[in-house]
Design an enzyme around this catalytic site. Structure first.
Site, mmCIF file in Angstrom:
data_model
loop_
_atom_site.group_PDB
_atom_site.id
_atom_site.type_symbol
_atom_site.label_atom_id
_atom_site.label_comp_id
_atom_site.label_asym_id
_atom_site.label_seq_id
_atom_site.Cartn_x
_atom_site.Cartn_y
_atom_site.Cartn_z
ATOM 1 N N LYS A 23 12.209 -2.789 1.884
ATOM 2 C CA LYS A 23 11.217 -3.506 1.062
ATOM 3 C C LYS A 23 10.955 -2.751 -0.239
ATOM 4 O O LYS A 23 11.055 -3.302 -1.328
ATOM 5 C CB LYS A 23 9.908 -3.639 1.862
ATOM 6 C CG LYS A 23 8.709 -4.032 1.010
ATOM 7 C CD LYS A 23 7.449 -4.203 1.832
ATOM 8 C CE LYS A 23 6.665 -2.958 2.112
ATOM 9 N NZ LYS A 23 5.839 -2.438 1.012
ATOM 10 N N ASN A 24 10.597 -1.469 -0.121
ATOM 11 C CA ASN A 24 10.137 -0.754 -1.312
ATOM 12 C C ASN A 24 11.258 -0.500 -2.300
ATOM 13 O O ASN A 24 11.050 -0.471 -3.513
ATOM 14 C CB ASN A 24 9.436 0.546 -0.903
ATOM 15 C CG ASN A 24 8.098 0.234 -0.236
ATOM 16 O OD1 ASN A 24 7.600 -0.892 -0.337
ATOM 17 N ND2 ASN A 24 7.524 1.202 0.461
ATOM 18 N N CYS A 117 -2.135 -3.127 -0.626
ATOM 19 C CA CYS A 117 -2.802 -2.729 0.612
ATOM 20 C C CYS A 117 -4.004 -1.844 0.308
ATOM 21 O O CYS A 117 -3.943 -0.979 -0.559
ATOM 22 C CB CYS A 117 -1.827 -1.949 1.504
ATOM 23 S SG CYS A 117 -0.707 -2.992 2.430
ATOM 24 N N ARG A 122 -5.832 4.394 -5.156
ATOM 25 C CA ARG A 122 -4.541 4.047 -5.762
ATOM 26 C C ARG A 122 -4.634 3.817 -7.277
ATOM 27 O O ARG A 122 -4.382 2.714 -7.768
ATOM 28 C CB ARG A 122 -3.914 2.832 -5.049
ATOM 29 C CG ARG A 122 -3.772 3.077 -3.562
ATOM 30 C CD ARG A 122 -3.042 1.980 -2.869
ATOM 31 N NE ARG A 122 -1.603 2.128 -2.919
ATOM 32 C CZ ARG A 122 -0.751 1.234 -2.435
ATOM 33 N NH1 ARG A 122 -1.197 0.142 -1.895
ATOM 34 N NH2 ARG A 122 0.544 1.438 -2.503
ATOM 35 N N ASP A 311 3.890 5.952 5.744
ATOM 36 C CA ASP A 311 4.021 4.582 6.269
ATOM 37 C C ASP A 311 4.325 4.546 7.767
ATOM 38 O O ASP A 311 4.299 3.477 8.378
ATOM 39 C CB ASP A 311 5.130 3.824 5.525
ATOM 40 C CG ASP A 311 4.789 3.593 4.071
ATOM 41 O OD1 ASP A 311 3.591 3.613 3.738
ATOM 42 O OD2 ASP A 311 5.712 3.393 3.267
ATOM 43 N N ARG A 403 4.123 -9.360 4.875
ATOM 44 C CA ARG A 403 4.518 -8.782 3.586
ATOM 45 C C ARG A 403 5.725 -7.866 3.744
ATOM 46 O O ARG A 403 6.497 -7.688 2.808
ATOM 47 C CB ARG A 403 3.360 -7.970 3.008
ATOM 48 C CG ARG A 403 2.202 -8.805 2.564
ATOM 49 C CD ARG A 403 1.096 -7.951 2.032
ATOM 50 N NE ARG A 403 1.572 -7.145 0.908
ATOM 51 C CZ ARG A 403 0.821 -6.338 0.195
ATOM 52 N NH1 ARG A 403 -0.449 -6.220 0.459
ATOM 53 N NH2 ARG A 403 1.336 -5.661 -0.802
HETATM 54 N N1 EPU Z 1 -1.428 8.324 -7.394
HETATM 55 C C1 EPU Z 1 -2.301 8.662 -8.397
HETATM 56 N N2 EPU Z 1 -2.087 8.143 -9.650
HETATM 57 C C2 EPU Z 1 -1.027 7.305 -9.916
HETATM 58 C C3 EPU Z 1 -0.141 6.980 -8.871
HETATM 59 C C4 EPU Z 1 -0.371 7.506 -7.612
HETATM 60 O O1 EPU Z 1 -3.255 9.421 -8.195
HETATM 61 O O2 EPU Z 1 -0.888 6.873 -11.067
HETATM 62 C C5 EPU Z 1 -1.672 8.883 -6.037
HETATM 63 C C6 EPU Z 1 -2.029 7.772 -5.031
HETATM 64 O O3 EPU Z 1 -3.389 7.434 -5.105
HETATM 65 C C7 EPU Z 1 -1.629 8.407 -3.729
HETATM 66 C C8 EPU Z 1 -0.422 9.261 -4.115
HETATM 67 O O4 EPU Z 1 -0.467 9.400 -5.535
HETATM 68 O O5 EPU Z 1 -2.666 9.222 -3.248
HETATM 69 C C9 EPU Z 1 0.917 8.686 -3.722
HETATM 70 O O6 EPU Z 1 0.998 7.339 -4.118
HETATM 71 P P1 EPU Z 1 2.387 6.681 -4.549
HETATM 72 O O7 EPU Z 1 2.314 6.376 -5.992
HETATM 73 O O8 EPU Z 1 3.513 7.524 -4.049
HETATM 74 O O9 EPU Z 1 2.331 5.346 -3.730
HETATM 75 P P2 EPU Z 1 2.794 3.924 -4.237
HETATM 76 O O10 EPU Z 1 3.943 4.055 -5.154
HETATM 77 O O11 EPU Z 1 1.607 3.155 -4.671
HETATM 78 C C10 EPU Z 1 4.621 3.582 -2.438
HETATM 79 C C11 EPU Z 1 4.920 2.546 -1.413
HETATM 80 C C12 EPU Z 1 3.928 2.682 -0.270
HETATM 81 C C13 EPU Z 1 4.052 4.085 0.311
HETATM 82 C C14 EPU Z 1 3.830 5.137 -0.779
HETATM 83 C C15 EPU Z 1 4.029 6.559 -0.323
HETATM 84 C C16 EPU Z 1 5.841 0.723 -2.677
HETATM 85 C C17 EPU Z 1 5.706 -0.657 -3.171
HETATM 86 N N3 EPU Z 1 4.833 1.227 -1.993
HETATM 87 O O12 EPU Z 1 3.301 3.299 -2.892
HETATM 88 O O13 EPU Z 1 4.319 1.738 0.699
HETATM 89 O O14 EPU Z 1 3.088 4.265 1.322
HETATM 90 O O15 EPU Z 1 4.733 4.884 -1.887
HETATM 91 O O16 EPU Z 1 5.300 6.743 0.192
HETATM 92 O O17 EPU Z 1 6.881 1.336 -2.872
HETATM 93 C C18 EPU Z 1 4.003 0.302 2.494
HETATM 94 O O18 EPU Z 1 5.216 0.024 2.423
HETATM 95 O O19 EPU Z 1 3.278 -0.068 3.466
HETATM 96 C C19 EPU Z 1 3.381 1.073 1.428
HETATM 97 C C20 EPU Z 1 2.069 1.144 1.241
#
Ligand code: EPU
Length: 434
Positions: A23-24, A117, A122, A311, A403
């Site tokens: 998915k991601n 989610c 975030r 995850d 999703r």
């Molecule tokens: N963060 C910040 N500022 C930013 C971006 C991130 O502080 O600008 C923080 C977040 O708040 C969090 C940490 O950095 O505490 C890590 O967040 P990350 O950006 O890695 O998460 P994401 O990109 O929003 C993706 C996946 C998530 C998965 C996480 C961690 C996608 C669409 N989503 O989220 O997947 O949990 O990386 O591996 O790729 C899921 O599939 O259920 C899911 C939530």
């Protein structure tokens, strides 16, 4: 009336299950297709809600998106828009990834602050700082981000935390920036490597993917091509846990064992037997999961890759709720990813929360209950818990599960689970005492 899933638990799963594309990884690749003025053909695209949302986003921006089964064809030659539809960005966080490609191609972009989610605050500050480092002016005004540039240029980016989203968004955007971009403290998840390999196949010049320093040498343009998305390690991990928690024996097809290493290692520590067979085609590679007896308690620390994936923390919590002894689970990635614990408690789990840490005292059995998924992986945890629970469970909130998991009820039913998805409410019998 919304669908619910009814499970009559405590039946060992047996057989084989096919794992779909990630998915991601697919979400990031689809957003990156906006950089390509040509046709991209993707295979092993999962048929799940988030992919439908991203397809709607690309179509709303003017790209041609066609899908047949698990194949998808995207052509962004005619993409002209510089504003992402608000309702789609609010629906799914990954749709925010279109901001950078819009900026790279048209010099301006606007999008609402993203939803997704509910697992923590975030923020998107790393994305904004990164786009500024590439020469964009970026502002937030009344819940919208607006970015402008007269031409992106390579820059040095340091991420305070190795964010998957910021790494993939900025790596993609930098492909068309003039000069060299470096991303330090980059995320090294397999989905980032997959995206980098996709972009490289389309003509980008990227080095260091899979490490904490990624370098992108900007190119004038990308071209179309074909790409096979990597298998979904979270779907695989979820079925591995489902096999283990029911004391079953299941072969997962479509697993890259290195991508699941932390999960495999921790499940082995719990006493689950896992053996892999690698084939040339990752969709033919297998992981055999065989469980006997109660899992032993092990501690879990969810961290960025190659640490234990956040995850998988939830399905594994369901498994550990039946362990011998006590286990401590800590999530260092998201600050509030334990909202589903209250639902697991309804099934008899003994879990105490203290901030980012959960202490699980293993119980001998879970009992069926009526529970509600609060997010995608929470839904996965409740399904696997219900598969192990004695008696009947009713699981609602399936929109979250849909999703990210394709055809979960059908796949589990083929493995021998007594599971039914229906919009008709069934009376729930009192919990069965064994
Ligand atoms: N963060 C910040 N500022 C930013 C971006 C991130 O502080 O600008 C923080 C977040 O708040 C969090 C940490 O950095 O505490 C890590 O967040 P990350 O950006 O890695 O998460 P994401 O990109 O929003 C993706 C996946 C998530 C998965 C996480 C961690 C996608 C669409 N989503 O989220 O997947 O949990 O990386 O591996 O790729 C899921 O599939 O259920 C899911 C939530």
């Amino acid at each position: 009336m919304a669908d619910k899933v009814y499970i009559s638990g405590a039946k060992p799963l047996r057989g084989e299950v096919q794992i779909g594309g990630s998915k991601n990884s697919t979400l990031a690749i689809m957003a990156a297709c906006l950089l390509v003025p040509g046709e991209v053909r993707l295979s092993h695209v999962p048929a799940i809600g988030d992919i439908r949302t991203m397809a709607a986003m690309l179509a709303a921006l003017g790209a041609r998106v066609e899908r047949r089964g698990h194949e998808m064809c995207i052509d962004a030659t005619c993409f002209r828009a510089a504003e992402a539809p608000e309702e789609l960005v609010r629906k799914m966080r990954a749709s925010f990834y279109v901001l950078g490609p819009m900026l790279a191609r048209w010099g301006r972009a606007r999008a609402a602050l993203p939803g997704g989610c509910d697992i923590g605050t975030r923020p998107v500050d790393y994305h904004m700082r990164g786009l500024r480092a590439l020469g964009a002016e970026v502002e937030i005004d009344r819940g919208f981000i607006t970015a402008r540039t007269r031409g992106l240029t390579g820059g040095r980016i340091y991420l305070d935390f190795p964010s998957c989203g910021a790494t993939s968004h900025l790596m993609t955007t930098a492909c068309l920036a003039r000069g060299v971009t470096t991303i330090e403290n980059a995320a090294s998840e397999p989905e980032i490597t997959d995206l980098a390999e996709f972009l490289t196949r389309m003509g980008a010049q990227i080095h260091g993917q899979g490490t904490s320093t990624i370098t992108v040498q900007g190119v004038d343009r990308l071209h179309g091509g074909e790409y096979t998305v990597v298998p979904d390690r979270m779907e695989a991990g979820t079925y591995a846990v489902a096999a283990a928690i029911t004391g079953g024996a299941v072969t997962l097809r479509g697993v890259v064992p290195e991508h699941l290493q932390p999960v495999i290692m921790k499940m082995r520590e719990m006493g689950v037997s896992l053996t892999s067979r690698t084939a040339l085609d990752p969709y033919d590679s297998e992981l055999r999961v065989h469980a006997a007896g109660r899992p032993k308690a092990v501690d879990i620390l969810a961290m960025p890759h190659p640490g234990f994936p956040t995850d998988m923390q939830q399905p594994v919590m369901a498994l550990l709720s039946l362990c011998e002894g006590s286990a401590v689970i800590t999530d260092r990635v998201f600050e509030s990813r334990f909202k589903y614990v209250a639902e697991l408690r309804r099934m008899g789990a003994d879990i105490r929360l203290d901030g980012r840490t959960a202490v699980v005292r293993g119980v001998e059995k879970l009992t069926g209950a009526s529970v509600r998924a609060t997010d995608l992986r929470a839904g996965a945890a409740l399904i696997v818990a219900a598969l192990a629970a004695r008696g009947d469970s009713e699981i609602s909130g399936l929109e979250h599960l849909d999703r990210g998991y394709e055809d979960m009820s059908r796949k589990l039913s083929a493995l021998g689970a007594e599971i039914e998805r229906t919009a008709t409410t069934r009376p729930m019998p009192a919990a069965v005492e064994a």
